[in-house]
Design a protein around this motif. Sequence first.
Motif, PDB file in Angstrom:
ATOM      1  N   UNK A 176     -23.655 -18.388  13.781  1.00  4.40           N
ATOM      2  CA  UNK A 176     -23.171 -18.849  15.081  1.00  4.40           C
ATOM      3  C   UNK A 176     -23.570 -20.314  15.220  1.00  4.40           C
ATOM      4  N   UNK A 177     -22.582 -21.182  15.434  1.00  7.85           N
ATOM      5  CA  UNK A 177     -22.826 -22.616  15.560  1.00  7.85           C
ATOM      6  C   UNK A 177     -22.631 -23.050  17.001  1.00  7.85           C
ATOM      7  N   UNK A 178     -23.647 -23.686  17.564  1.00  7.89           N
ATOM      8  CA  UNK A 178     -23.518 -24.346  18.860  1.00  7.89           C
ATOM      9  C   UNK A 178     -23.084 -25.777  18.576  1.00  7.89           C
ATOM     10  N   UNK A 179     -21.798 -26.042  18.772  1.00  2.00           N
ATOM     11  CA  UNK A 179     -21.228 -27.308  18.340  1.00  2.00           C
ATOM     12  C   UNK A 179     -21.676 -28.487  19.189  1.00  2.00           C
ATOM     13  N   UNK A 232     -32.209  -9.360  11.960  1.00  2.36           N
ATOM     14  CA  UNK A 232     -33.026 -10.553  12.156  1.00  2.36           C
ATOM     15  C   UNK A 232     -32.159 -11.731  12.568  1.00  2.36           C
ATOM     16  N   UNK A 233     -32.788 -12.703  13.213  1.00  2.00           N
ATOM     17  CA  UNK A 233     -32.120 -13.954  13.582  1.00  2.00           C
ATOM     18  C   UNK A 233     -32.924 -15.129  13.058  1.00  2.00           C
ATOM     19  N   UNK A 234     -32.276 -15.986  12.267  1.00  2.00           N
ATOM     20  CA  UNK A 234     -32.855 -17.252  11.808  1.00  2.00           C
ATOM     21  C   UNK A 234     -32.234 -18.344  12.651  1.00  2.00           C
ATOM     22  N   UNK A 235     -33.053 -19.237  13.225  1.00  2.00           N
ATOM     23  CA  UNK A 235     -32.515 -20.228  14.166  1.00  2.00           C
ATOM     24  C   UNK A 235     -33.192 -21.569  13.970  1.00  2.00           C
ATOM     25  N   UNK A 236     -32.385 -22.638  14.031  1.00  2.00           N
ATOM     26  CA  UNK A 236     -32.932 -23.991  13.876  1.00  2.00           C
ATOM     27  C   UNK A 236     -32.004 -25.002  14.527  1.00  2.00           C
ATOM     28  N   UNK A 237     -32.602 -26.090  14.995  1.00  2.00           N
ATOM     29  CA  UNK A 237     -31.816 -27.203  15.534  1.00  2.00           C
ATOM     30  C   UNK A 237     -31.886 -28.414  14.616  1.00  2.00           C
ATOM     31  N   UNK A 238     -32.245 -28.177  13.343  1.00  2.00           N
ATOM     32  CA  UNK A 238     -32.340 -29.227  12.316  1.00  2.00           C
ATOM     33  C   UNK A 238     -33.424 -30.235  12.612  1.00  2.00           C
ATOM     34  N   UNK A 239     -34.395 -29.848  13.410  1.00  2.00           N
ATOM     35  CA  UNK A 239     -35.481 -30.766  13.730  1.00  2.00           C
ATOM     36  C   UNK A 239     -36.651 -30.669  12.777  1.00  2.00           C
ATOM     37  N   UNK A 240     -36.480 -29.976  11.668  1.00  2.00           N
ATOM     38  CA  UNK A 240     -37.551 -29.857  10.690  1.00  2.00           C
ATOM     39  C   UNK A 240     -38.252 -28.515  10.742  1.00  2.00           C
ATOM     40  N   UNK A 241     -37.875 -27.650  11.669  1.00  2.00           N
ATOM     41  CA  UNK A 241     -38.511 -26.338  11.773  1.00  2.00           C
ATOM     42  C   UNK A 241     -37.452 -25.280  12.075  1.00  2.00           C
ATOM     43  N   UNK A 292     -26.568 -26.202   4.933  1.00  2.00           N
ATOM     44  CA  UNK A 292     -27.055 -27.228   5.861  1.00  2.00           C
ATOM     45  C   UNK A 292     -25.961 -28.205   6.292  1.00  2.00           C
ATOM     46  N   UNK A 293     -24.789 -28.145   5.673  1.00  2.00           N
ATOM     47  CA  UNK A 293     -23.694 -28.983   6.155  1.00  2.00           C
ATOM     48  C   UNK A 293     -23.254 -28.555   7.553  1.00  2.00           C
ATOM     49  N   UNK A 294     -23.633 -27.354   7.975  1.00  2.00           N
ATOM     50  CA  UNK A 294     -23.289 -26.885   9.324  1.00  2.00           C
ATOM     51  C   UNK A 294     -23.853 -27.813  10.392  1.00  2.00           C
ATOM     52  N   UNK A 295     -24.982 -28.454  10.101  1.00  2.00           N
ATOM     53  CA  UNK A 295     -25.617 -29.322  11.095  1.00  2.00           C
ATOM     54  C   UNK A 295     -24.883 -30.649  11.280  1.00  2.00           C
ATOM     55  N   UNK A 296     -23.862 -30.893  10.460  1.00  2.00           N
ATOM     56  CA  UNK A 296     -23.042 -32.082  10.675  1.00  2.00           C
ATOM     57  C   UNK A 296     -22.235 -31.952  11.961  1.00  2.00           C
ATOM     58  N   UNK A 297     -21.923 -30.719  12.346  1.00  2.00           N
ATOM     59  CA  UNK A 297     -21.106 -30.503  13.546  1.00  2.00           C
ATOM     60  C   UNK A 297     -21.826 -29.663  14.601  1.00  2.00           C
ATOM     61  N   UNK A 298     -22.981 -29.090  14.258  1.00  2.00           N
ATOM     62  CA  UNK A 298     -23.676 -28.195  15.189  1.00  2.00           C
ATOM     63  C   UNK A 298     -25.048 -28.755  15.554  1.00  2.00           C
TER      64      UNK A 298
END
Length: 436
Positions: A119-122, A79-88, A58-64
């Motif tokens: 894959x990080x969308x920065x 499979x693809x797991x995807x999140x924007x750190x919005x809780x879901x 989850x440290x990836x969300x510090x920059x993505x």
Amino acid sequence: EDSGVGMTRADLVSCLGTVAHSGTKAFMEAAKKRASQPGGGAQMDGADLIGQFGVGFYSAFLVAERVTAYTRSEDGELLAWESDAGGSYTIRPADAAEVRARAGEQSRLAAGGHGTALVLDLKKDASAYLKEAKLADLVKTHSSFVQPPIKIWAQRQRIPSDVPAAARPAGEDMSQGKQAGGAGGHKADGVWDWRPLNELKPLWLRDPEAVKDDEYTSFYKAISGDFEAPLARRHVSLEGRVQLRALLFLPRRPPLDMLDGRGKGKGIKLYVRRVFICDASAEEFVPEWASFVRGVVDSDELELNISREHLQRTRAVAAIRKQLTRRVLEMAEEMARDRPEDYDTFYAAFGKNLKLGVHEDERSRDRLLALLRFPSTHTEAERGGVESGLQRPAAGTDPTLFSPTGGLAASNMTSLADYVSRMPAHQQAIYFISGE
């Protein structure tokens, strides 16, 4: 991207869908339980599993602003797991074309292999992490010594071996970087390839008998910034109640940052299972008087996510501190006994530190007191007497005030034990003069 076992849909939910879940811990507990059963096999080493179960994911969300994990287990679906750190988060099927477009043409998953690709969308303010140099620096700083190989997809200069001789146009000299014109010519501007970033083996994990002196010196200079070889070193390896690997060095002169904030220089590099944690002040692992010590500490007793505040309260650190202090004292004692000239250099630089230890470190006081040196008029020449060609002091002259050079030589330092050994039988006291 890794070449691991990949994850199923259930693994994605349990490993990535739960904050602070440790897949490594769960795996190790299961492995220990299995090993304890009859015929369960040998127990695994947890240090070999670091990085295989999403530690610190989850440290990836510090920059993505969005993170996508593409994964395939052996004989499983992509499979693809995807999140924007919005809780879901969402888990959905993916295809090779999507992976190829987002993870790159070289992706193992796109070719049907198993493993996981992130894959990080920065974020806009994190564009620096798109630079090869920045990524390489991060890996080398924190993961230079982890066991799994880490590589970066980067462009390098083309070399002759990249192109088979039969495929080279006539007259092309690849070693000089020339390009052949026309169809089939090979450009010498570069080639994309996987470049390893952590090929070095931790020096402190190697057998001391197999490490050369110049390797120790180069390592010391790299971690300390010093330009001179250290006066002494100690390769520490402890098993049992405290599991510890360390390399400790005694410098020739006070480090520039030793007195930064009352001696809190960054003298010790802390690793946990070969993962770099922080540049710790030497005083977190040795007493304040030994703040000049430089080195590396690697322990399996600490957690990867340990904070500096928690570090100071950890029972394991107290045990490590005791062991390292003992090694520092041993280095100084061996130098004083076997290499007195080097010890003179050491004492000139750090004598005040040892005196501080006598006052503050009650546990080590007696050993530190034996390391102290005091100016004395007693010289090596005097010990030789007439045999050395020097005259003894005239009758009635106090021999303790006699100096053949007419003054007190800088090297005329004595320990308390040496002075006591020269005391006449009738002497009942020691007199000394203090002052500037």
